[in-house]
Every structure is written in structure tokens, then in C-alpha cells.
Design a protein around this motif. Structure first.
Motif, short mmCIF file in Angstrom:
data_model
loop_
_atom_site.label_atom_id
_atom_site.label_comp_id
_atom_site.label_asym_id
_atom_site.label_seq_id
_atom_site.Cartn_x
_atom_site.Cartn_y
_atom_site.Cartn_z
N LEU A 54 0.82 -1.33 -0.06
CA LEU A 54 0.01 -0.09 0.09
C LEU A 54 0.97 1.23 0.01
N SER A 55 1.80 1.13 0.76
CA SER A 55 2.94 2.58 0.52
C SER A 55 3.59 2.56 -0.70
N ALA A 56 3.90 1.32 -1.26
CA ALA A 56 4.17 1.66 -2.69
C ALA A 56 3.27 2.27 -3.54
N VAL A 57 2.09 1.72 -3.57
CA VAL A 57 0.82 2.27 -4.32
C VAL A 57 0.65 3.95 -4.13
N ILE A 58 0.89 4.13 -2.79
CA ILE A 58 0.65 5.72 -2.62
C ILE A 58 1.85 6.41 -3.19
N LEU A 59 2.80 5.97 -2.98
CA LEU A 59 3.88 6.67 -3.46
C LEU A 59 3.99 6.89 -4.99
N ASN A 60 3.49 5.75 -5.60
CA ASN A 60 3.63 5.66 -7.12
C ASN A 60 2.56 6.38 -7.66
N LYS A 61 1.33 6.37 -6.99
CA LYS A 61 0.25 7.50 -7.21
C LYS A 61 0.88 8.89 -7.18
N ALA A 62 1.69 9.18 -6.18
CA ALA A 62 2.08 10.83 -5.97
C ALA A 62 2.99 11.07 -7.32
N MET A 63 4.06 10.13 -7.81
CA MET A 63 4.89 10.47 -8.67
C MET A 63 4.29 10.36 -10.00
N SER A 64 3.23 9.30 -10.21
CA SER A 64 2.41 9.48 -11.52
C SER A 64 1.74 10.76 -11.56
N LEU A 65 1.35 11.29 -10.59
CA LEU A 65 0.48 12.61 -10.76
C LEU A 65 1.59 13.79 -11.00
N VAL A 66 2.65 13.74 -10.69
CA VAL A 66 3.76 14.65 -11.05
C VAL A 66 4.07 14.36 -12.60
N VAL A 67 4.22 13.45 -12.90
CA VAL A 67 4.80 12.91 -14.21
C VAL A 67 3.35 13.41 -15.10
N VAL A 68 2.47 13.28 -14.83
CA VAL A 68 1.23 13.56 -15.83
C VAL A 68 1.11 15.10 -15.91
N ILE A 69 1.35 15.71 -14.76
CA ILE A 69 1.30 17.21 -14.72
C ILE A 69 2.12 17.73 -15.60
N VAL A 70 3.58 17.16 -15.68
CA VAL A 70 4.49 17.95 -16.39
C VAL A 70 4.05 17.31 -17.99
N ALA A 71 3.78 16.33 -18.13
CA ALA A 71 3.55 15.92 -19.69
C ALA A 71 2.25 16.35 -20.27
N LEU A 72 1.45 17.02 -19.46
CA LEU A 72 0.24 17.16 -19.87
C LEU A 72 0.41 18.55 -21.22
N PRO A 73 1.32 19.64 -20.71
CA PRO A 73 1.44 20.66 -21.68
C PRO A 73 2.00 20.55 -22.88
N ALA A 74 3.11 19.26 -22.80
CA ALA A 74 3.80 18.83 -23.90
C ALA A 74 3.02 18.02 -24.97
N ARG A 75 1.98 17.31 -24.38
CA ARG A 75 1.31 16.46 -25.15
C ARG A 75 0.14 17.49 -25.94
N LEU A 76 -0.46 18.34 -25.08
CA LEU A 76 -1.70 19.05 -25.84
C LEU A 76 -0.87 20.06 -26.75
N ALA A 77 0.82 20.32 -26.69
CA ALA A 77 1.38 21.00 -27.75
C ALA A 77 1.48 20.20 -29.09
N ALA A 78 1.49 18.82 -28.61
CA ALA A 78 1.87 18.04 -29.90
C ALA A 78 0.36 17.81 -30.77
N VAL A 79 -0.77 17.82 -30.03
CA VAL A 79 -1.98 17.92 -30.60
C VAL A 79 -2.77 19.22 -30.49
N PRO A 80 -3.27 19.95 -31.60
CA PRO A 80 -3.96 21.26 -31.29
C PRO A 80 -4.92 21.19 -30.27
N ALA A 81 -4.74 22.23 -29.29
CA ALA A 81 -5.86 22.44 -28.14
C ALA A 81 -7.27 22.19 -28.96
#
Length: 271
Positions: A54-81
Motif C-alpha cells: 500500500l505504501s508503494a501504491v501511494i508513492l507511485n500515485k504521487a509520482m505518477s501525478l507529477v509526471v502527468v502534470i508535467v507531460a500534459l502541456p507537452a502532449r497538448l502542444a503536440a496535438v492542437p488544443a
């Protein structure tokens, strides 16, 4: 209330370079296939860094959230908003189920016995391996469902994906992308952007549910660890993106699927 002694037992003592390097390795794997790599990070958190399930899942979720937030602008730049915005019914349809699934999945995870959670995670790793192969090694065609069937199918699929993403601490792109292609007929590139729009609120809901449980203390005890590994994951994902095409899919996908299956076996027998 979690005591200082218990918090100390939850804290990782591994060096920052090792944590960053591990995150970077995971990021490279994810970047090479256009995903965040959280499905590979979870077994590493358990096997290499010694966190309980459960600790690993919670830490993984936190890191996944950070990665998604960072990736979202780049991904939206690749496909017209405008193109992504015009597909809002797809996002809403899936979110109608995924946010409920995320809350339910996180609720089930915090109530499971550790031994049960390890076995559930192992089974879900097998599911991720299958989804990886299907998405990248086959040609997906739309199911061409009528609207009256498409909408409830999207809600049901979203719920299932929300459950899986919450229990594993992942963004769920491995399952969202083929679902968007199959149910709604979008191309892979657009589906990737839409999957991030669905993933972000879904992950926030699961995160909010985990924050109500005492096990969430592991995040507070490992903020530095989480930040360093998340930074490594982001750097690795950028490098992995540059390496796309270096290894043919016919070699890369079976190799990554085998990694997931081996991880599943180890989790199933984890003591």
C-alpha cells in the motif's frame, strides 16, 4: 496518529543518486513507449526499495501525478488544443465512470490485507502486460457501437480503468488509450492526449481518497524520495522519447511484457 518511530520505519534511506537513477531508468522505459512507466515503477518500489504494497501504491500515485502534470502541456502542444477540446464528450463519458472507479479502487486498496493486495497487484501487472502488447503490437479498429451503447460502455470502461489506476497508483494510459481507440474511433495520437485529460482528475480523486487513510503518512515521510524519483522519471521519459524507434516494437514490446510478467510473479510470491 502515526508516531515519529513509525514514520521513521516508513522512510527510505537510499541515496539520492540511486533513487534518481532508478526513476530515470523507469522513465526511459515509459518514454520509449509513450507512457509514464508507473507500471514498472511499482514493483521496483516494493522489491528494490522495500516499501510495503500500500505504501508503494501511494508513492507511485504521487509520482505518477507529477509526471502527468508535467507531460500534459507537452502532449497538448503536440496535438492542437482545439482538436482535443472538440473531443470533450469522450473525456466526459470516460470521467463519468473513472472518478467513481478511482474512489472505489482506493477504498478497496486501503481495506485489503497486505497478502491479498500483493496478489491483486500481480494480477493487474499481467493485465498491463497484455494491454501493452495489444496496444503496440496490433492494429486497433473501432468497435463502431451505436451511441446508445457507446455511452454506457464508456462509463463502465472508465469505472474499471479508474479502479485499476487507483489500486496500482498509475495514470492508466495503458488501458485508456486502447479504450478510446476502440470505443470512440480516435487515432492513437489524439487518444494519448485525451487519456491524460481523463487521467489527471481520476488520479486526483484516488489521491484524495488515499489521503484519508493512515497509510498516507508514507508520503509525508518520503517527500524527498518522491521528488527525486519523480525528477528522475521525468528526465528519463524525455530521454526515452528521443530513443523511440531505436528498438523495433517486435523486440521491445515482448521484452517489456516479460518484465511485467516477471514482476507479477515476484509480487504474487512476495512475503
Amino acid at each position: 496518529m502515526t508516531s515519529d518511530q513509525n514514520l521513521a520505519s516508513l522512510r527510505s534511506t537510499h541515496s539520492a543518486p540511486m533513487v534518481f537513477g532508478a526513476g530515470a531508468a523507469i522513465g526511459v522505459l515509459g518514454g520509449m513507449i509513450g507512457l509514464g512507466g508507473a507500471e514498472f515503477r511499482l514493483p521496483m518500489l516494493i522489491s528494490l526499495f522495500g516499501f510495503a504494497a500500500l505504501s508503494a501504491v501511494i508513492l507511485n500515485k504521487a509520482m505518477s501525478l507529477v509526471v502527468v502534470i508535467v507531460a500534459l502541456p507537452a502532449r497538448l502542444a503536440a496535438v492542437p488544443a482545439a482538436e482535443v477540446a472538440s473531443r470533450w464528450p469522450v473525456t466526459v463519458n470516460l470521467l463519468a465512470g473513472s472518478v467513481l472507479g478511482a474512489w472505489a479502487g482506493a477504498s478497496w486498496a486501503v481495506r485489503m490485507r497486505s497478502a491479498t493486495l500483493y496478489k491483486v497487484l500481480a494480477a493487474l501487472m499481467v493485465l498491463m502486460a497484455a494491454a501493452l502488447v495489444v496496444t503496440h503490437a496490433t492494429t486497433l479498429d473501432t468497435l463502431a457501437l451505436p451511441l446508445w451503447a457507446q455511452i454506457p460502455a464508456g462509463v463502465v470502461a472508465g469505472f474499471g480503468i479508474g479502479v485499476v489506476a487507483a489500486i496500482m497508483g498509475v495514470a492508466g494510459g495503458e488501458l485508456l488509450i486502447p479504450t478510446i481507440v476502440l470505443l470512440f474511433g480516435e487515432d492513437i495520437k489524439t487518444a494519448g492526449s485525451l487519456s491524460l485529460l481523463v487521467s489527471l482528475p481520476t488520479m486526483l480523486v484516488a489521491f484524495a481518497r488515499y489521503s484519508r487513510d493512515g497509510s498516507f503518512a508514507v508520503l509525508g515521510a518520503n517527500i524527498r524520495f518522491t521528488a527525486v524519483m519523480a525528477a528522475g522519471s521525468i528526465a528519463g521519459a524525455l530521454l526515452g522519447g528521443l530513443l523511440v524507434g531505436l528498438f523495433p516494437d517486435v523486440v521491445l514490446m515482448p521484452l517489456l511484457a516479460v518484465i511485467l510478467l516477471v514482476s507479477a510473479v515476484r509480487l504474487a510470491h512476495h512475503n
